[in-house]
Enzyme design. Sequence first.
Site, PDB file in Angstrom:
ATOM      1  CB  CYS A   2      -0.898   0.010   1.232  1.00  3.21           C
ATOM      2  SG  CYS A   2      -1.863  -1.491   1.438  1.00  3.21           S
ATOM      3  NE  ARG A  27       4.224   1.620  -1.562  1.00  4.46           N
ATOM      4  CZ  ARG A  27       5.337   0.905  -1.386  1.00  4.46           C
ATOM      5  NH1 ARG A  27       6.353   1.070  -2.226  1.00  4.46           N
ATOM      6  NH2 ARG A  27       5.435   0.045  -0.410  1.00  4.46           N
ATOM      7  CD1 TRP A  73      -2.428  -4.592  -4.827  1.00  3.65           C
ATOM      8  CD2 TRP A  73      -1.894  -5.918  -3.108  1.00  3.65           C
ATOM      9  NE1 TRP A  73      -2.271  -5.872  -5.317  1.00  3.65           N
ATOM     10  CE2 TRP A  73      -1.946  -6.705  -4.291  1.00  3.65           C
ATOM     11  CE3 TRP A  73      -1.583  -6.543  -1.901  1.00  3.65           C
ATOM     12  CZ2 TRP A  73      -1.693  -8.076  -4.280  1.00  3.65           C
ATOM     13  CZ3 TRP A  73      -1.339  -7.907  -1.893  1.00  3.65           C
ATOM     14  CH2 TRP A  73      -1.395  -8.659  -3.080  1.00  3.65           C
ATOM     15  CG  ASN A  99       3.042  -0.944   2.898  1.00  6.68           C
ATOM     16  OD1 ASN A  99       2.413  -1.868   2.401  1.00  6.68           O
ATOM     17  ND2 ASN A  99       4.273  -0.658   2.538  1.00  6.68           N
ATOM     18  N   GLY A 100       1.669  -3.286   5.004  1.00  6.90           N
ATOM     19  CA  GLY A 100       2.276  -4.511   5.504  1.00  6.90           C
ATOM     20  C   GLY A 100       1.233  -5.515   5.927  1.00  6.90           C
ATOM     21  CD  GLU A 484       9.438  -9.439 -18.619  1.00  9.80           C
ATOM     22  OE1 GLU A 484       9.066  -8.260 -18.442  1.00  9.80           O
ATOM     23  OE2 GLU A 484       9.413 -10.308 -17.717  1.00  9.80           O
ATOM     24  CE  LYS A 488       6.813  -6.145 -18.466  1.00 10.08           C
ATOM     25  NZ  LYS A 488       6.823  -7.132 -17.387  1.00 10.08           N
ATOM     26  CD  GLU A 491       3.655  -7.972 -15.242  1.00 10.85           C
ATOM     27  OE1 GLU A 491       4.178  -7.873 -14.129  1.00 10.85           O
ATOM     28  OE2 GLU A 491       4.193  -7.533 -16.281  1.00 10.85           O
ATOM     29  CG  HIS A 507       8.820 -32.971 -24.651  1.00  8.47           C
ATOM     30  ND1 HIS A 507       9.146 -34.308 -24.678  1.00  8.47           N
ATOM     31  CD2 HIS A 507       9.806 -32.339 -25.338  1.00  8.47           C
ATOM     32  CE1 HIS A 507      10.282 -34.473 -25.326  1.00  8.47           C
ATOM     33  NE2 HIS A 507      10.707 -33.293 -25.747  1.00  8.47           N
ATOM     34  CE  LYS A 606       7.695  -0.546 -10.945  1.00 12.14           C
ATOM     35  NZ  LYS A 606       7.775  -1.092 -12.308  1.00 12.14           N
TER      36      LYS A 606
END
Length: 611
Positions: A2, A27, A73, A99-100, A484, A488, A491, A507, A606
């Site tokens: 957060c 955040r 968040w 935050n946490g 990656e 992307k 996300e 396979h 982030k």
Amino acid sequence: MCGIVGYIGERNVSNVVMVGLERLEYRGYDSCGIAVLNDGIKIRKTAGRLQRLKEILLQSPVEGKLGIGHTRWATHGQVSDENAHPFTDCTGRIALVHNGIIENYRELRRQLETKGHRFQSATDTEVIVHLIEDLAIRTQEKGFFTALRRAVGELRGAFALVVINAGEPDRLYAVKMGSPLVIGRGQKEYIIASDAPALVGLARRMLVMQDREIAVVSRRGVELRDFAGREVSRQFTPIEIKPRQISKGRYPHFMRKEIFEQPSVLSANISRRFRDDTIMLDPEFLFYPDLIERINRIVIQACGTSYHAGLVGRAYFEKLCRIPTSVEISSELRTSEYLYENETLMIAVSQSGETADTLAALREAQARGMKTLGILNVYRSSIAREADSTVYIHAGPEIGVASTKAYTAQIFTLLTLALYFGRVRRTLSDQQLRKIRDELQHLPGLVQKILTLDRRIKEVATRLAGAHDFIFLGRGINYPSALEGALKLKEIAYVHATGYPAGEMKHGPISLIDENVPVIGIAPRDSVYEKMLSNLAEARARHGRIIAIGTDGDWSLNELAETVLYIPETPEYLSPIAVAPVLQLLAYHIAVLRGCDVDKPRNLAKSVTVE
């Protein structure tokens, strides 16, 4: 994860806090709120993004010179008005933002409820403010600071707090344990925040709080103490971020801006790192040559995009230094029974330097006697303080949640570090270094040219935006590029996408391919090119829609692919940096066409500072 802000000074606190929260919205953006101390504590909060809070403040403004704010968040408790911060105690005279994660909140809540405390939310955070209230009543004669200090001593987990008390209208309290917190100093005013961008334009100097510290902040200054109550002395340092670095400028999104900043970031880093035949690392790199010579193994650990950069880095350390190297996902490594000797070097890769799992794995390595090195973007972060040595990627602030310029800067920095180790260990000759240095001089211009594919990539994205499943294929040093590229797309466009080593397609994954599945094949001319062509031919035979990334002039790809995106010829070891902007822009355009918020993707933040 957060974002929290606190302010004391002569400005209207609502304006300052809202600007700070806007800069920290990357955040978390599930809900938000503000508390102002002015003849009592007045709170406005809501589920949703900051625009909703702005509308509420227009209808029902709050003014004052001291206050706190939060953008959330969600961890404990669903996204709702009730679970938005700030929270108050039963009397409404204490308010805080957090935050946490508080790991023992359930047992604390049960204890407090038996004493008559009334809870309004399902969060772990609300426990803290009631605990402070309870201790403030029991230790009334010793003052609020004592109650706060004793309360945080009972908490388990990670937390950064900013607290206000109606009985003390001239001070803020800030607490740090595990989650980041900085204090900015202006002209007889102070701002507290989760991250330095919130301070820019208000403060010129900042103090980075460390774990187990409490700051008492007034207009007169900052008094810093540890959890035992002992005074701590530490100096404010200059804020190095410029306002233009945290502005979108002419770009519609931060992500787009940061994609297009990659040539300048690479150019600046090449100038910074190479002086004739000398490789220059940061002053924070503290390893002597004899230690580098003794290293018999490297383990790189990271999360998400940083993990993919680490996979590219493995190729560099093994090829240029001849050091066996493994790459681990931080959350898995920290709980595994790994067997590493003292001569193993752990490299922790993290843009923020606050990634909870990466930090925890680093601490475990140090407990086992291993040397540790951080590859970071943020100065004075937790990993920077705790690692034995640090090398910075110098990408500048990255505001978009999906990492772009930090990814290519991490790859470049891992390459630079491998070159430095290769020189020390004498596995890299003068001639080899000069050749690589000369090739690197062309890299920024090459990436700049690749960015001119933007319009072409948008055309491709228009045809693919309706697809529900994507497969990304790569081999060798570009297998991480496939991972990656898929990440992307997941996300920011909310599309199912999977990255595979192309040779593994037979396979199992080949059963997924049909005319509705775009296959993004990363096929520059390199040492595995012929094998990659065979894999794309296999996908084409199953009616897959092939979108290839190839080298200029390679017309044979046109026989296999629906579309080829051509990039300039690039040395194989640099191809992941060359390929990255193409994959980033493809994901960006698909996400925009699908109506997604590319800078603030749903459910993401982030900096992942909770486990």
